[in-house]
Design an enzyme around this catalytic site. Structure first.
Site, PDB file in Angstrom:
ATOM      1  N   GLY A  66       0.813  -1.216   0.000  1.00  0.00           N
ATOM      2  CA  GLY A  66       0.000   0.000   0.000  1.00  0.00           C
ATOM      3  C   GLY A  66       0.843   1.260   0.000  1.00  0.00           C
ATOM      4  N   THR A  67       1.944   1.230   0.732  1.00  0.00           N
ATOM      5  CA  THR A  67       2.802   2.417   0.816  1.00  0.00           C
ATOM      6  C   THR A  67       3.330   2.800  -0.560  1.00  0.00           C
ATOM      7  OG1 THR A  67       3.410   1.821   3.066  1.00  0.00           O
ATOM      8  CG2 THR A  67       4.911   3.315   1.904  1.00  0.00           C
ATOM      9  N   ASN A 146      -7.503   4.309   9.152  1.00  0.00           N
ATOM     10  CA  ASN A 146      -6.945   3.111   9.776  1.00  0.00           C
ATOM     11  C   ASN A 146      -7.006   3.131  11.301  1.00  0.00           C
ATOM     12  OD1 ASN A 146      -5.016   5.149   8.758  1.00  0.00           O
ATOM     13  ND2 ASN A 146      -3.581   4.098  10.097  1.00  0.00           N
ATOM     14  N   GLN A 174      -7.680   0.155   3.990  1.00  0.00           N
ATOM     15  CA  GLN A 174      -8.476  -0.426   5.076  1.00  0.00           C
ATOM     16  C   GLN A 174      -9.882  -0.822   4.632  1.00  0.00           C
ATOM     17  OE1 GLN A 174      -7.548  -1.202   8.197  1.00  0.00           O
ATOM     18  NE2 GLN A 174      -5.491  -0.358   8.115  1.00  0.00           N
ATOM     19  N   SER A 194      -3.899  -2.999  -0.465  1.00  0.00           N
ATOM     20  CA  SER A 194      -2.774  -3.725   0.123  1.00  0.00           C
ATOM     21  C   SER A 194      -3.191  -5.158   0.433  1.00  0.00           C
ATOM     22  CB  SER A 194      -2.325  -3.006   1.398  1.00  0.00           C
ATOM     23  OG  SER A 194      -1.381  -3.789   2.082  1.00  0.00           O
ATOM     24  N   HIS A 196      -2.018  -7.471   2.593  1.00  0.00           N
ATOM     25  CA  HIS A 196      -2.054  -8.043   3.948  1.00  0.00           C
ATOM     26  C   HIS A 196      -3.183  -7.523   4.825  1.00  0.00           C
ATOM     27  CE1 HIS A 196       0.110  -4.866   6.473  1.00  0.00           C
ATOM     28  NE2 HIS A 196       0.252  -4.385   5.253  1.00  0.00           N
ATOM     29  N   CYS A 321       5.657   5.601  19.250  1.00  0.00           N
ATOM     30  CA  CYS A 321       6.879   5.996  19.936  1.00  0.00           C
ATOM     31  C   CYS A 321       7.847   6.555  18.900  1.00  0.00           C
ATOM     32  CB  CYS A 321       7.475   4.788  20.619  1.00  0.00           C
ATOM     33  SG  CYS A 321       8.596   5.251  21.913  1.00  0.00           S
TER      34      CYS A 321
HETATM   35  N1  PLP Z   1      -2.664   3.231   4.048  1.00  0.00           N
HETATM   36  C1  PLP Z   1      -3.383   2.826   5.113  1.00  0.00           C
HETATM   37  C2  PLP Z   1      -4.678   3.508   5.405  1.00  0.00           C
HETATM   38  C3  PLP Z   1      -2.927   1.802   5.939  1.00  0.00           C
HETATM   39  O1  PLP Z   1      -3.633   1.435   6.999  1.00  0.00           O
HETATM   40  C4  PLP Z   1      -1.684   1.193   5.630  1.00  0.00           C
HETATM   41  C5  PLP Z   1      -1.111   0.167   6.506  1.00  0.00           C
HETATM   42  O2  PLP Z   1      -1.301   0.173   7.701  1.00  0.00           O
HETATM   43  C6  PLP Z   1      -0.985   1.626   4.487  1.00  0.00           C
HETATM   44  C7  PLP Z   1      -1.511   2.653   3.729  1.00  0.00           C
HETATM   45  C8  PLP Z   1       0.321   1.015   4.097  1.00  0.00           C
HETATM   46  O3  PLP Z   1       0.123  -0.254   3.499  1.00  0.00           O
HETATM   47  P1  PLP Z   1       1.313  -1.310   3.455  1.00  0.00           P
HETATM   48  O4  PLP Z   1       1.495  -1.820   4.843  1.00  0.00           O
HETATM   49  O5  PLP Z   1       0.835  -2.383   2.516  1.00  0.00           O
HETATM   50  O6  PLP Z   1       2.517  -0.613   2.926  1.00  0.00           O
END
Ligand code: PLP
Length: 387
Positions: A66-67, A146, A174, A194, A196, A321
């Site tokens: 997702g990132t 999220n 999400q 994403s 996972h 943190c």
């Molecule tokens: N965007 C949202 C809203 C997310 O919750 C997350 C992961 O927690 C991401 C992007 C990033 O996805 P990934 O972990 O596949 O890089």
């Protein structure tokens, strides 16, 4: 109860992936039998991912998560359309994958507007409209948050973007596989997914790019993904994401998310009944089926997590943190919580494997944990006065 962080890989997903680590090891770009076998598997996965969101296969590219998909959408649109303008509209509650990509673009000549949200975490589409200028090239608003689970008015924003001929991206990490999605109905040009978060593997994601969108690649190299994402495909991961998408569609059809949202409501009600000085964060109804985010006054989220962990419950808090100091979540601050309240947040996110027994167990143990922590807390005097 931390399914928003990641979900367990479905056994059927794992079964589908396995051969692509061993006997079916071809490179999908090779012309021979092994290569074509892998190519078929990648294209089959693409069809399932596209179907899940009402897109066509040609509009899906696979990414490393997702990132990467968020970075590709933001930077790819920014670089490709910089002659037209340099203004981007996003929100204050986006995931860091979007926020940090925006910070990067700000250092390279782009101007970013970070929209505020209301106390439920909702964006007002009228505010999106009023921030648009003739230099605006992209609107990026997340589909569902999220942390607090609020589902944003994407369709309304999509309509505004279309009226003004501005690209619209939504980070749907999400939401995909958990609520029904149709990219055409929502009016989005780009949508991030994403693997996972929908019982697929980590490290694989996808970006929907509507046909005709002007975007440049994030990663340069070979001509894979029709020149939009270079690098030999992660075949097993892609197969896993495709299977996860196929299964998610089936589960939604069978009403699994209704079952999960019932468990969610039972858990919220159970906790609220037994514990005082607690508030529910996020929208009461426009929220993800599995998301619960609560703030417990007079305690600190991390200590709740440790106590829950010791009793076998995995959860998460809104605090992160950062460089040795505990920073309150940017999302909870954006919905107007004071930092000391935001520090007492707890996110419980339910998934398909959670049961009624799990819910009962948490309702049973949490009040004792809260009481113990409150009795020990530095706000003890205040807490005792209120009790
Ligand atoms: N965007 C949202 C809203 C997310 O919750 C997350 C992961 O927690 C991401 C992007 C990033 O996805 P990934 O972990 O596949 O890089």
């Amino acid at each position: 109860m931390d399914n928003a962080a990641t979900t367990p890989t479905d056994t059927e997903v794992l079964k589908a992936m396995n051969p692509y680590f061993s006997s079916k090891y071809g490179n999908p770009n090779s012309v021979h039998f092994f290569g074509q076998e892998a190519r078929d598997a990648v294209e089959n996965a693409r069809r399932h991912v596209a179907h899940l969101i009402g897109a066509t296969s040609g509009e899906i590219i696979f990414t490393g998560g997702g990132t990467e998909a968020d970075n590709h959408a933001l930077k790819g649109i920014a670089w490709a359309n910089q002659k037209k303008g340099n203004h981007i509209i996003t929100s204050k509650i986006e995931h860091h994958a979007v926020l940090h990509a925006c910070h990067f673009l700000e250092k390279h000549g782009f101007r970013v507007t970070y929209l505020p949200v209301d106390k439920y975490g909702l964006i007002n589409p009228e505010e999106v409209k009023s921030e648009i200028t003739d230099k605006t090239i992209l609107i990026s608003i997340m589909h569902a948050n999220n942390e607090i689970g609020t589902i944003e008015p994407i369709r309304e924003i999509g309509r505004i973007a279309k009226e003004r001929d501005i690209y619209f991206h939504t980070d749907s990490v999400q939401a995909v596989g958990h609520i029904p999605i149709d990219v055409n109905d929502l009016g989005v040009d780009l949508l991030t997914m994403s693997g996972h978060k929908l019982y697929g593997p980590n490290g694989v994601g996808a970006l929907f790019i509507k046909k005709g969108t002007k975007i440049v690649p994030l990663i340069d190299g070979g001509g894979q993904e029709k020149n939009r994402r270079a690098g030999t495909e992660n075949v097993a991961g892609i197969v896993g994401m495709g299977k996860a998408a196929e299964l998610a569609e089936k589960r939604m059809f069978e009403g699994e998310e209704v079952k999960i949202s019932k468990l969610r409501d039972k858990l919220i009600e159970g906790i609220m009944k037994k514990v005082k000085h607690v508030r529910l964060n996020g929208h009461p109804t426009m929220r993800l089926p599995g998301n619960i985010n609560l703030c417990f006054e007079f305690i600190e989220g991390e200590s709740m997590l440790l106590s829950l962990d010791m009793k076998g419950v995995a959860a998460s808090s809104g605090s992160a943190c950062t460089s040795g100091s505990l920073e309150a979540s940017h999302v909870l601050l954006a919905i107007g919580l004071a930092p000391e309240i935001a520090h007492g947040s707890l996110r419980l996110s339910l998934g398909k494997e959670n049961t009624e027994e799990d819910v009962n167990y948490v309702v049973e143990i949490l009040p004792g944990i809260i009481k113990k922590l409150r009795d020990l807390s530095p706000f003890q005097g205040k807490w005792k006065g209120l009790k």
